[in-house]
Motif scaffolding. Structure first.
Motif, mmCIF file in Angstrom:
data_model
loop_
_atom_site.group_PDB
_atom_site.id
_atom_site.type_symbol
_atom_site.label_atom_id
_atom_site.label_comp_id
_atom_site.label_asym_id
_atom_site.label_seq_id
_atom_site.Cartn_x
_atom_site.Cartn_y
_atom_site.Cartn_z
ATOM 1 N N ARG A 70 1.090 -1.309 -0.192
ATOM 2 C CA ARG A 70 0.496 -0.443 0.031
ATOM 3 C C ARG A 70 1.138 1.639 -0.006
ATOM 4 N N ARG A 71 0.223 2.489 -0.909
ATOM 5 C CA ARG A 71 1.060 3.447 -0.600
ATOM 6 C C ARG A 71 0.520 4.803 -1.265
ATOM 7 N N SER A 72 0.736 5.288 0.396
ATOM 8 C CA SER A 72 0.024 6.971 0.494
ATOM 9 C C SER A 72 0.018 8.091 -1.452
ATOM 10 N N ILE A 73 -0.537 8.345 -1.599
ATOM 11 C CA ILE A 73 -0.041 9.484 -2.863
ATOM 12 C C ILE A 73 -0.720 10.569 -1.975
ATOM 13 N N PRO A 74 0.070 11.562 -2.036
ATOM 14 C CA PRO A 74 -0.879 12.317 -2.875
ATOM 15 C C PRO A 74 -1.414 13.705 -4.029
ATOM 16 N N VAL A 75 -2.393 13.578 -3.805
ATOM 17 C CA VAL A 75 -2.867 14.453 -5.263
ATOM 18 C C VAL A 75 -3.264 15.577 -5.225
ATOM 19 N N GLN A 76 -2.768 16.653 -6.034
ATOM 20 C CA GLN A 76 -2.970 17.999 -5.745
ATOM 21 C C GLN A 76 -3.913 18.260 -7.157
ATOM 22 N N VAL A 77 -4.911 18.774 -6.663
ATOM 23 C CA VAL A 77 -6.508 19.469 -7.810
ATOM 24 C C VAL A 77 -6.272 21.285 -7.310
ATOM 25 N N GLU A 78 -6.312 21.261 -9.061
ATOM 26 C CA GLU A 78 -6.202 22.635 -8.954
ATOM 27 C C GLU A 78 -6.945 23.817 -9.509
ATOM 28 N N ILE A 79 -7.890 24.156 -9.629
ATOM 29 C CA ILE A 79 -9.164 24.364 -10.334
ATOM 30 C C ILE A 79 -8.254 26.216 -10.728
ATOM 31 N N GLY A 118 -6.170 28.287 -10.549
ATOM 32 C CA GLY A 118 -5.374 28.410 -9.551
ATOM 33 C C GLY A 118 -5.729 28.339 -8.140
ATOM 34 N N ALA A 119 -6.793 27.869 -8.003
ATOM 35 C CA ALA A 119 -6.956 27.568 -6.662
ATOM 36 C C ALA A 119 -6.885 25.850 -6.736
ATOM 37 N N ARG A 120 -6.073 25.453 -5.313
ATOM 38 C CA ARG A 120 -5.425 24.297 -5.067
ATOM 39 C C ARG A 120 -5.494 23.586 -3.838
ATOM 40 N N SER A 121 -6.612 21.926 -4.184
ATOM 41 C CA SER A 121 -6.481 21.416 -3.021
ATOM 42 C C SER A 121 -6.614 19.821 -3.065
ATOM 43 N N GLU A 122 -5.927 18.743 -1.799
ATOM 44 C CA GLU A 122 -4.892 17.964 -1.915
ATOM 45 C C GLU A 122 -5.410 16.686 -1.722
ATOM 46 N N LEU A 123 -5.710 15.450 -2.262
ATOM 47 C CA LEU A 123 -6.122 14.721 -1.529
ATOM 48 C C LEU A 123 -5.819 13.720 -1.296
ATOM 49 N N THR A 124 -5.663 12.657 -0.466
ATOM 50 C CA THR A 124 -4.001 11.499 -0.177
ATOM 51 C C THR A 124 -5.123 9.886 -0.807
ATOM 52 N N VAL A 125 -4.518 9.272 -1.711
ATOM 53 C CA VAL A 125 -5.306 7.904 -2.012
ATOM 54 C C VAL A 125 -4.447 6.808 -1.903
ATOM 55 N N GLU A 126 -5.116 5.800 -1.385
ATOM 56 C CA GLU A 126 -3.988 4.888 -1.115
ATOM 57 C C GLU A 126 -4.422 3.960 -2.574
ATOM 58 N N MET A 127 -3.178 3.499 -2.744
ATOM 59 C CA MET A 127 -2.905 2.404 -4.211
ATOM 60 C C MET A 127 -2.419 1.203 -3.416
ATOM 61 N N THR A 128 -3.008 0.002 -3.526
ATOM 62 C CA THR A 128 -2.005 -1.165 -3.397
ATOM 63 C C THR A 128 -1.661 -1.762 -4.616
ATOM 64 N N GLY A 129 -2.025 -1.849 -5.649
ATOM 65 C CA GLY A 129 -1.300 -2.160 -7.298
ATOM 66 C C GLY A 129 -1.021 -1.476 -8.340
ATOM 67 N N PRO A 130 -1.130 -2.152 -9.306
ATOM 68 C CA PRO A 130 -0.090 -1.522 -10.363
ATOM 69 C C PRO A 130 -1.125 0.283 -11.064
ATOM 70 N N THR A 131 -2.217 0.207 -10.867
ATOM 71 C CA THR A 131 -3.364 0.849 -11.278
ATOM 72 C C THR A 131 -4.162 1.403 -10.393
ATOM 73 N N PHE A 132 -4.503 2.649 -10.044
ATOM 74 C CA PHE A 132 -5.880 3.262 -9.099
ATOM 75 C C PHE A 132 -6.136 3.799 -10.151
ATOM 76 N N GLU A 133 -7.967 3.973 -9.608
ATOM 77 C CA GLU A 133 -8.939 4.228 -10.075
ATOM 78 C C GLU A 133 -9.690 5.342 -9.258
#
Length: 678
Positions: A281-290, A292-307
């Protein structure tokens, strides 16, 4: 071993010069026997063995000194395959440079990306080997341009990284045309690439014609592949798979879907690790910018792909149109760590069906008019071929054509529609004729004895790619009762058992031109009764076509047909390249009142590397060699070794001189007789 000046090797027979001189000297003296000679011969027999060996050694070192001199002035090369492959100075050297995003990958320890390393290696090699002319065919334009010196390959902006994929067969076509047009002499073609399958298109139909064209050339053409095939372990690539805006209470929200893929991932290894308790399991921070305004979420990835499906981002009700960016932390390849998008009210999807067979027209109309989601507006109209002049092309998202290929004014209208980014799917007519569109035409119908199934198809990209959940389309369940052949250059996306193409794509600068080898009529195939594949194909094409109808547009990096990138204004994205090359670099641009998002091609994400035997097969019959390098390598691929031979020559001369020196004589013996010396 090869040499930069091989003509000097003609002097190699001079190695026999010491032997000749020795033989001549022997003939200069006549043997005269006299009595005291027997004592001298008797004394010489005691040291004959060593004397003979010494004479042979002197002769050998004299010959070695001459050989070393001849080889040194011939400028020998060393460096593995290059040393073996290089020869005399070529008349023209053509560099085919892959500038695609995957070439921006780096490795641990730094030293630059694959592209930077490849450019440095090519400069060193070309400086060493020399050439009459240097030409560059880079992947962004596929147009030959002359380099004044090899160093220009590093300095020119036309050799820098871009977000557009490469088309290696098209680059080879440009090289072929240049050689033919300029009637150059001996030519070296260098291909610097990471061998990604989406860039090389090894299953495409252009390779056979390329091989034949180069084999027919009268001049010598030698191919060298400087390959960087090693993938980056644990490299992650993020991509936005869907964006839509919808009302929500008093405001609105943006639903963003994305995928993350891990390079070098092995599904079986992941399953084994999971079963052994190592979840990976890997915790990956994902930043979303709309805007110019930014927000961040963290997703948990366990396999070769994450949706991630429909991640909600609140918007103001008045915030209807805008742009955004999704990014992940930096890793081995910065080119796939972000993705850009634009959003707006979705444009209605309107399909035009041109069909001469009502049994084929009805399934096509249904597939185009049934919306995939409630908020998507879909419609379809059936138009007779002779009524095409009344079509409002600026409102058409997809054209479905089951009739003889368009000619004259109809062909011009369809071509203009494609140039604007429109999508066309052709189906064969009842009676195929000589009509052509973009160099392809239908051939006669073929009806096998039994229904044919689909043997292979491209599930990694294009209209038959996997669903967002990762599942494949049921393409293999289709049954084809009869099908039409296809003549001309195209890329097969699906083939029947036996090799006949079922779905092909014609290369275009913009828009899409597809040809399906059968129709959805019940007598031709099961595409109507097993309608999933047909529906998905039509809706994907319609979605792509609708993106060019609104005030926002998403473009895959590359030549922007129908657009003028020099008028674009960059709003966000990496500040790289010239303003005229804006369409080659990912980011957000404004063109008038429209927002344009330029993204890398989906095929760039984790594309497989062309297998070694398949690559060798592409150059079958040609003079071809290959070397694998790695990103950041500072060592030279090739170097001259004449200094080593000069040193060897001098060593041989010193040893020969030492052997020629007279042996030290022992002190005369002293005999003692009766206690006194005599």
């Amino acid at each position: 071993m090869s040499f930069l000046q091989p003509m000097f090797l003609a002097a190699m027979p001079l190695v026999a010069l010491p032997i000749i001189i020795h033989l001549i000297n022997q003939r200069r003296y006549q043997t005269v026997r006299w009595g005291a000679m027997m004592f001298l011969l008797a004394a010489n027999r005691m040291s004959r063995g060593f004397a003979r060996i010494r004479q042979w050694l002197i002769m050998a070192f004299r010959m070695a000194a001459i050989a070393g001199l001849v080889v040194a002035i011939s400028r020998p090369l060393a460096g593995g395959w290059l040393g073996m492959a290089a020869g005399t100075r070529p008349d023209t050297t053509i560099v085919l440079l892959d500038r695609s995003p995957s070439m921006q990958q780096t490795e641990e320890g730094g030293g630059g990306s694959k592209l930077e390393t490849g450019r440095r290696q090519l400069v060193r090699t070309m400086e060493t080997l020399g050439s009459g002319h240097w030409m560059l065919v880079e992947s962004a334009t596929n147009a030959p341009r002359e380099l004044e010196t090899p160093e220009a390959l590093v300095a020119t902006p036309s050799a820098g990284p871009v977000s557009a994929s490469s088309d290696v067969p098209a680059m080879l076509l440009a090289a072929r045309d240049y050689i033919r047009a300029n009637k150059v002499g001996r030519t070296e073609v260098w291909i610097c690439s990471d061998l990604r399958a989406n860039d090389w298109d090894p299953e495409g139909g252009r390779w056979s014609s390329l091989r034949e064209a180069f084999l027919e050339m009268s001049q010598s053409v030698r191919f060298h592949v400087l390959a960087y095939p090693r993938p980056a372990a644990e490299n992650l690539a993020v991509r936005v798979t869907g964006v839509r805006r919808q009302p929500s209470g008093a405001g609105a929200e943006l639903l963003v879907s994305l995928s993350i893929r891990r390079e070098g991932a092995d599904a079986k290894a992941d399953e084994a690790a999971t079963s052994s308790g190592d979840s990976g399991r890997r915790s990956i921070p994902v930043q979303v910018e709309i805007d110019g305004a930014r927000s961040e979420l963290t997703v948990e990835m366990t396999g070769p792909t994450f949706e991630l499906k429909d991640h909600k981002i609140p918007l103001e009700r008045t915030h209807v149109k805008g742009w955004g960016r999704v990014s992940i932390p930096a890793d081995a390849n910065p080119a796939d760590n972000d993705d850009w998008f634009v959003f707006d009210e979705p444009a209605p999807r309107h399909a035009v069906v041109v069909a001469e067979d009502p049994q084929a027209a009805r399934p096509l109309q249904l597939a185009a008019s049934i919306p995939p989601a409630p908020q998507v507006k879909c419609s379809a109209e059936v138009v007779a071929p002779d009524k095409l002049a009344g079509v409002e092309w600026e409102k058409v998202s997809v054209l479905l054509w089951q009739a003889p290929l368009p000619t004259a004014d109809a062909a011009k209208a369809v071509q203009a529609y494609v140039d604007r980014g429109g999508q066309v799917l052709f189906f064969p007519p009842r009676n195929p004729g000589p009509e052509e569109f973009r160099g392809v035409r239908w051939t006669a119908w073929e009806q096998p004895g039994k229904e044919a199934s689909v043997a292979t198809w491209r599930g990694d990209q294009d209209v038959l790619s996997q669903t967002q959940s990762g599942g494949p389309l049921p393409v293999g369940q289709l049954q084809v009762r009869r099908h039409c052949g296809l003549a001309g250059e195209s890329t097969a996306l699906a083939s029947l058992a036996g090799g006949a193409p079922l779905l092909s794509r014609v290369s275009t600068d913009s828009g899409g031109v597809y040809l399906c080898g059968t129709t959805p009529a019940p007598g031709d195939s099961s595409m109507a009764t097993n309608g999933v594949v047909l529906y998905v194909m039509v809706q994907r094409l319609s979605e792509a076509g609708a993106k060019v109808l609104g005030s926002t547009r998403e473009l895959v990096a590359g030549p922007a047909s129908g657009e003028d990138p020099s008028t674009w204004k960059r709003l966000a994205g990496a500040d790289e390249g010239l303003s005229t090359d804006a369409a080659l670099h990912r980011g957000i641009y404004r063109a008038g009142d429209r927002l344009i998002a330029v993204t890398r091609s989906p095929a760039e994400d984790l594309a497989p590397v062309v297998a070694d035997d398949r690559l060798a097969g592409l150059f079958r019959g040609l003079d071809y060699s290959r070397v694998d390098d790695r990103a950041g390598n500072v060592g030279s691929l090739i170097q001259e070794t004449w200094r080593l031979f000069l040193v060897g020559m001098m060593v041989a001369m010193v040893v020969e001189a030492a052997l020629c020196m007279p042996r030290p004589r022992p002190s005369p013996a002293v005999a003692m007789v009766g206690g006194a010396a005599s």
